[in-house]
Structure formats: C-alpha cells, structure tokens
Design an enzyme around this catalytic site. Structure first.
Site, PDB file in Angstrom:
ATOM      1  N   MET A  28       0.849  -1.195   0.000  1.00 15.24           N
ATOM      2  CA  MET A  28       0.000   0.000   0.000  1.00 15.24           C
ATOM      3  C   MET A  28       0.884   1.244   0.000  1.00 15.24           C
ATOM      4  O   MET A  28       0.460   2.319   0.422  1.00 15.24           O
ATOM      5  CB  MET A  28      -0.945  -0.023   1.195  1.00 15.24           C
ATOM      6  CG  MET A  28      -1.907  -1.217   1.123  1.00 15.24           C
ATOM      7  SD  MET A  28      -3.446  -0.976   2.005  1.00 15.24           S
ATOM      8  CE  MET A  28      -2.852  -0.786   3.657  1.00 15.24           C
ATOM      9  N   GLY A  29       2.122   1.088  -0.462  1.00 19.77           N
ATOM     10  CA  GLY A  29       3.034   2.239  -0.543  1.00 19.77           C
ATOM     11  C   GLY A  29       3.593   2.617   0.805  1.00 19.77           C
ATOM     12  O   GLY A  29       3.590   1.803   1.733  1.00 19.77           O
ATOM     13  N   ARG A  48       2.913   2.713   9.088  1.00 21.10           N
ATOM     14  CA  ARG A  48       2.256   3.559  10.097  1.00 21.10           C
ATOM     15  C   ARG A  48       3.260   4.211  11.043  1.00 21.10           C
ATOM     16  O   ARG A  48       2.936   5.224  11.674  1.00 21.10           O
ATOM     17  CB  ARG A  48       1.259   2.739  10.904  1.00 21.10           C
ATOM     18  CG  ARG A  48       0.046   2.331  10.090  1.00 21.10           C
ATOM     19  CD  ARG A  48      -1.035   1.745  10.975  1.00 21.10           C
ATOM     20  NE  ARG A  48      -2.309   1.688  10.281  1.00 21.10           N
ATOM     21  CZ  ARG A  48      -2.697   0.684   9.513  1.00 21.10           C
ATOM     22  NH1 ARG A  48      -1.900  -0.349   9.352  1.00 21.10           N
ATOM     23  NH2 ARG A  48      -3.863   0.717   8.908  1.00 21.10           N
ATOM     24  N   ASP A  92       2.283  -9.190   9.337  1.00 19.10           N
ATOM     25  CA  ASP A  92       0.840  -9.442   9.197  1.00 19.10           C
ATOM     26  C   ASP A  92       0.665 -10.958   9.051  1.00 19.10           C
ATOM     27  O   ASP A  92       0.299 -11.446   7.979  1.00 19.10           O
ATOM     28  CB  ASP A  92       0.307  -8.704   7.976  1.00 19.10           C
ATOM     29  CG  ASP A  92       0.470  -7.213   8.115  1.00 19.10           C
ATOM     30  OD1 ASP A  92      -0.244  -6.607   8.918  1.00 19.10           O
ATOM     31  OD2 ASP A  92       1.363  -6.635   7.449  1.00 19.10           O
ATOM     32  N   LEU A 136       6.662   2.988   1.424  1.00 30.01           N
ATOM     33  CA  LEU A 136       7.597   1.868   1.507  1.00 30.01           C
ATOM     34  C   LEU A 136       8.711   2.140   2.520  1.00 30.01           C
ATOM     35  O   LEU A 136       9.100   3.280   2.747  1.00 30.01           O
ATOM     36  CB  LEU A 136       8.212   1.590   0.134  1.00 30.01           C
ATOM     37  CG  LEU A 136       7.225   1.269  -0.985  1.00 30.01           C
ATOM     38  CD1 LEU A 136       7.971   0.920  -2.272  1.00 30.01           C
ATOM     39  CD2 LEU A 136       6.285   0.133  -0.602  1.00 30.01           C
ATOM     40  N   SER A 196       6.829  -0.609   9.857  1.00 29.57           N
ATOM     41  CA  SER A 196       5.461  -0.464   9.379  1.00 29.57           C
ATOM     42  C   SER A 196       5.318   0.920   8.761  1.00 29.57           C
ATOM     43  O   SER A 196       5.943   1.880   9.236  1.00 29.57           O
ATOM     44  CB  SER A 196       4.496  -0.587  10.562  1.00 29.57           C
ATOM     45  OG  SER A 196       3.241  -0.049  10.221  1.00 29.57           O
ATOM     46  N   GLY A 231      11.520  -2.827   5.173  1.00 26.38           N
ATOM     47  CA  GLY A 231      10.834  -4.127   5.221  1.00 26.38           C
ATOM     48  C   GLY A 231      10.320  -4.505   3.839  1.00 26.38           C
ATOM     49  O   GLY A 231      10.497  -5.645   3.383  1.00 26.38           O
ATOM     50  N   HIS A 232       9.687  -3.547   3.160  1.00 31.38           N
ATOM     51  CA  HIS A 232       9.204  -3.820   1.791  1.00 31.38           C
ATOM     52  C   HIS A 232      10.374  -4.120   0.860  1.00 31.38           C
ATOM     53  O   HIS A 232      10.311  -5.032   0.039  1.00 31.38           O
ATOM     54  CB  HIS A 232       8.466  -2.599   1.224  1.00 31.38           C
ATOM     55  CG  HIS A 232       7.192  -2.261   1.927  1.00 31.38           C
ATOM     56  ND1 HIS A 232       7.030  -1.122   2.654  1.00 31.38           N
ATOM     57  CD2 HIS A 232       6.005  -2.922   1.981  1.00 31.38           C
ATOM     58  CE1 HIS A 232       5.797  -1.068   3.132  1.00 31.38           C
ATOM     59  NE2 HIS A 232       5.155  -2.153   2.747  1.00 31.38           N
TER      60      HIS A 232
HETATM   61  O1  PAF Z   1      -0.114  -5.843   3.684  1.00 38.73           O
HETATM   62  C1  PAF Z   1      -0.530  -4.909   2.968  1.00 38.73           C
HETATM   63  O2  PAF Z   1       0.121  -3.885   2.784  1.00 38.73           O
HETATM   64  C2  PAF Z   1      -1.908  -5.021   2.322  1.00 38.73           C
HETATM   65  O3  PAF Z   1      -2.800  -5.657   3.160  1.00 38.73           O
HETATM   66  C3  PAF Z   1      -1.877  -5.686   0.942  1.00 38.73           C
HETATM   67  C4  PAF Z   1      -1.433  -7.136   1.024  1.00 38.73           C
HETATM   68  C5  PAF Z   1      -0.957  -4.905   0.016  1.00 38.73           C
HETATM   69  C6  PAF Z   1      -3.283  -5.676   0.307  1.00 38.73           C
HETATM   70  O4  PAF Z   1      -3.748  -4.368   0.145  1.00 38.73           O
END
Ligand code: PAF
Length: 283
Positions: free
Chosen positions: A30-31, A190, A153, A33, A188, A36-37
């Site tokens: 969900m951007g 957030r 998650d 970033l 995260s 971790g991403h």
């Molecule tokens: O983990 C996330 O960022 C979101 O839940 C995902 C998997 C991109 C789906 O919108």
C-alpha cells in the site's frame, strides 16, 4: 524503472517479459515503503528475474475512514527507494481505485475456514474480505509465479495461503521474516505517523513479546496473557487492544499446550490513534 497505472499496459509488458522466459515475482503493497518492503523485493530476486511491486491503498480493507484518509501516500519517494534495489528489473503498478474496482468500490465475501474470525477479524470488521478481494484481483492482473508477504501481518499471510488454496490460484506464497528497527520496533508504514514520544515508547511492544516468549517456556498461555495485560495496564502511553497466544495453523487461542503444535504470540496496540501490530514465534 517502468511505472504503470493501467492494467492493460501492465499485462502487455508482463506478456512480453514472460515470452522471453522471465519469471515474475510480486510484492503487493500500500506504498509508504520502508526497508521491510525492500527486503521482500530483494528476497523476490532470488527466485525471479523481474519483480512487480503494486502500490495501492486499498479502500475496502479499511474499517476506519480516518485511518484510510490518513494513510501515508508518496509515490515519488516510493519509486526512489525501489530504485535502490534495481533500476531496470522492477515494474511499479500504481493503479487508481477506478482501475481496480470500476464503479462499485466493494469487497467480495470470503470464507477462510474461520481464520478471518480470529484476532484482527474481531477488531476490524470486513478487513480480510477487503484484503482477499484486492489480493485475488492483483494476482489475476499480475499473474506472478511467486508472491512475497511479511510475517508482521501473520494472520494476513495465513489467510492469503488459504485464499490461494481455496480459489486454486496458481501462485506460490512466500512468507518473509519481520524486519525491525534497531530498537526492535517492527517496521510499518504507520510508524512514520508516530509522534516522537510514541515512537520512543513503541519498542516496548517487542520487548514485552520477547519477555512473554521466555515466560511461555514455564507458564501457561493464560498466565502469560494476564502478565502482558498487566504490563500494558501500567503503561502511560500504549494501550493494549489484544494479546493472544494462538496456534499458527488455526490461529485459535491456545487452551492447552501440545509439544507437537507451533504457537505464536500476537499483539495489537494503540500508540495515540495509531494501531500497531506485531507477533513472535514461541516455539
Ligand atoms: O499488507 C498490505 O500492505 C496489504 O494488506 C496488501 C497485502 C498490500 C493488500 O492491500
């Protein structure tokens, strides 16, 4: 780096790459970033020659409109970060809400054999229907061989495995270890919204999970849970939403330990109005 917003453009590029025998890996995001991403994308390059990263703040998985509105969005800085991993082997797919949902922004209702009713499912109504809807849609558009999800998650990861199994989707799901700040705080998107005092307080979450893990060797799950609840009751800034020790497969709360089963401790905490989650393997 190719950045595309329409599914037709993406499909055309992917078809050409597949014709040249490239394998396509996928990291949905969900951007906003962070490292971790990036570590998921780097992990993906072990199995694939091309990585697709989607950047899409999915409205149907937010149970709280304020959280959706405040979710950090910055495509330019996301692209800059991805360029650190690769300048020419990553395709960014950043669709609009309309491109994904058309006129009706709503989710499909799924059964994940009860996984959706535990923990996050109790506190975030409809969340996993939203996640299932978008992930299935993105898999259909991207058609990856492998897709990578972080264990932060963990419930989402198990639900996506269930989605793939039940819907017979042709993609291999790879779960990747939680990436942490030096303080122990799980990375995260957030975190960027945390005010200084909350950012300083938040590593208490992982510290408490580690202590809970030690206690779990000798104590029952119920006693460890009571202990964690007491630690947060004393905390001035962090508010515990839940702490739960559960079986990694069923995600059901542990009643009696069995040496053959694997367990994890899961936690959700409010730091101001920002909700943070984390988890730890116990055995
Ligand atoms: O983990 C996330 O960022 C979101 O839940 C995902 C998997 C991109 C789906 O919108």
């Amino acid at each position: 780096m190719k950045v595309v917003s329409s599914k037709e453009d993406l499909t055309e590029i992917i078809d050409q790459l597949k014709a040249k025998k490239n394998s396509i890996g996928f990291v949905p995001t969900m951007g906003a970033l962070h490292d971790g991403h990036l570590s998921l994308v780097e992990r993906g390059f072990k199995d694939n020659s091309i990585m697709v990263v989607s950047i899409f703040v999915n409205p149907t998985q937010f149970d709280n409109k304020k959280d959706l509105d405040k979710y950090p969005r910055n495509l330019e800085s996301d692209i800059k970060l991805l360029k650190k991993v690769s300048k020419d082997k990553i395709i960014v797919y950043a669709p609009t809400v309309e491109d994904i949902y058309g006129a009706s922004v709503s989710s499909v209702s799924f059964s994940f054999d009860g996984l959706e009713n535990e923990m996050e499912g109790k506190f975030r109504k409809g969340h996993f229907d939203g996640v299932g809807t978008i992930v299935k849609r993105l898999f259909e558009i991207v058609q990856p061989e492998f897709a990578y999800f972080g264990e932060k998650d963990f419930q989402q990861l198990q639900i996506i495995r269930k989605l793939v199994e039940k819907q017979h989707l042709n993609v291999k799901i790879i779960g990747c270890k939680i990436h942490r700040e030096a303080s122990g705080l799980a990375m995260s998107s957030r975190n960027s919204r945390l005010k200084k005092e909350y950012l300083e307080a938040a590593p208490f979450i992982y510290k408490t999970l580690n202590e809970a893990k030690k206690k779990f060797r000798k104590m029952s799950a119920q006693k460890v849970t009571k202990w964690v609840e007491a630690q947060f009751a004393k905390h001035e800034l962090l508010k515990l939403e839940y702490f739960n020790i559960a079986n990694v497969k069923s995600l059901k709360t542990l009643k009696r330990k069995s040496p053959k089963q694997k367990y994890r401790a899961f936690i959700a905490v409010f730091a101001d109005d920002i909700r943070l989650i984390d988890n730890i393997a116990l055995n």
